[in-house]
Design a protein around this motif. Structure first.
Motif, short mmCIF file in Angstrom:
data_model
loop_
_atom_site.label_atom_id
_atom_site.label_comp_id
_atom_site.label_asym_id
_atom_site.label_seq_id
_atom_site.Cartn_x
_atom_site.Cartn_y
_atom_site.Cartn_z
N LEU A 6 0.82 -1.20 0.00
CA LEU A 6 0.00 0.00 0.00
C LEU A 6 0.86 1.26 0.00
N LEU A 7 1.94 1.24 0.76
CA LEU A 7 2.85 2.39 0.79
C LEU A 7 3.52 2.59 -0.56
N LEU A 8 3.93 1.49 -1.19
CA LEU A 8 4.57 1.59 -2.50
C LEU A 8 3.60 2.10 -3.55
N THR A 9 2.35 1.66 -3.47
CA THR A 9 1.34 2.11 -4.42
C THR A 9 1.05 3.59 -4.23
N LEU A 111 1.94 4.13 -16.11
CA LEU A 111 2.73 3.68 -14.97
C LEU A 111 3.53 2.45 -15.37
N GLN A 112 4.72 2.34 -14.82
CA GLN A 112 5.61 1.23 -15.15
C GLN A 112 6.11 0.61 -13.85
N GLU A 113 6.05 -0.70 -13.78
CA GLU A 113 6.61 -1.42 -12.63
C GLU A 113 7.59 -2.47 -13.14
N GLN A 114 8.60 -2.71 -12.32
CA GLN A 114 9.67 -3.65 -12.69
C GLN A 114 9.60 -4.88 -11.79
N ASN A 115 9.81 -6.05 -12.40
CA ASN A 115 9.86 -7.30 -11.66
C ASN A 115 11.25 -7.47 -11.07
N ARG A 116 11.31 -7.55 -9.74
CA ARG A 116 12.60 -7.70 -9.07
C ARG A 116 12.74 -9.06 -8.40
N SER A 117 12.01 -10.02 -8.89
CA SER A 117 12.11 -11.38 -8.37
C SER A 117 13.41 -11.99 -8.86
N MET A 118 14.23 -12.46 -7.93
CA MET A 118 15.51 -13.06 -8.30
C MET A 118 15.40 -14.56 -8.54
N TYR A 130 7.76 -3.54 -8.43
CA TYR A 130 8.15 -2.29 -7.79
C TYR A 130 7.99 -1.15 -8.79
N TYR A 131 7.53 -0.02 -8.27
CA TYR A 131 7.34 1.16 -9.10
C TYR A 131 8.65 1.53 -9.80
N ALA A 132 8.57 1.78 -11.10
CA ALA A 132 9.76 2.10 -11.89
C ALA A 132 9.52 3.33 -12.77
N GLY A 133 8.74 4.27 -12.28
CA GLY A 133 8.52 5.51 -13.03
C GLY A 133 7.39 5.40 -14.02
N ASN A 134 7.45 6.27 -15.01
CA ASN A 134 6.44 6.33 -16.06
C ASN A 134 7.08 6.01 -17.39
N ASN A 135 6.34 5.35 -18.26
CA ASN A 135 6.84 5.04 -19.59
C ASN A 135 6.35 6.13 -20.54
N LEU A 136 7.15 7.19 -20.65
CA LEU A 136 6.77 8.34 -21.47
C LEU A 136 6.77 8.00 -22.95
N ASP A 137 7.66 7.08 -23.36
CA ASP A 137 7.69 6.68 -24.78
C ASP A 137 6.39 5.97 -25.17
#
Length: 175
Positions: A6-9, A111-118, A130-137
């Protein structure tokens, strides 16, 4: 874990990318925006009253660590307000509305999120997003698709009509 998500969102910030103003009707701009978004994303919600369309997450999974992403689009259609041309000019309290057509502008946030599962980055159900910014392109690409569809004229110009007529009337050449 739920509190952390919730905090990340809550920390996700939209960077809006705006289109040029379109002279078409609201219905044309709305329908075109909906059609363009629905070709690349699943529509989660759409409200003409709120003038907003939101998609579900579109996931691009990769088997490589930190290369999996997911994207979610929010589109808003707003009435375009002409900026003041010159600050030095006196304010006109009574605007002439004759001949002026309302213009609309499409604003997109991707909105863009990145998978950080190792452990298993290639499995969507095991992903850690995890939130990874915005995909402006992606936002600009979608706006270009919308603009291209809105600027396409279904009827031919007089020059095209006469060229088609000449082509149709030309006698066939024997082989």
């Amino acid at each position: 874990m739920l509190l952390l998500s919730l905090l990340l969102t809550a920390c996700q910030v939209c960077e809006w990318v705006s289109s040029k103003p379109f002279p078409q009707s609201f219905d044309d701009v709305w329908n075109t925006t909906y059609q363009v978004l629905s070709r690349r994303y699943d529509i989660a919600s759409a409200s003409r009253k709120e003038k907003e369309i939101q998609t579900s997450w579109r996931t691009d999974i990769s088997i490589l660590y930190l290369e999996g992403y997911r994207y979610k689009v929010t589109a808003r259609i707003e009435e375009y307000e002409q900026p003041a041309d010159d600050i030095g000019q006196p304010l006109q309290l009574e605007k002439e509305t004759t001949g002026q057509q309302q213009k609309y502008q499409v604003k997109l946030c991707v909105l863009q999120e990145q998978n950080r599962s190792m452990e298993r980055p290639g499995e969507a159900l095991q992903a850690s997003w995890y939130y990874a910014g915005n995909n402006l392109d992606e936002a600009r690409l979608l706006l270009n698709f919308i603009a291209a569809r809105l600027n396409t004229k279904p009827s031919a110009t007089p020059d095209e009509e006469s060229a088609d007529k000449i082509f149709r009337e030309a006698p066939e050449q024997p082989d």
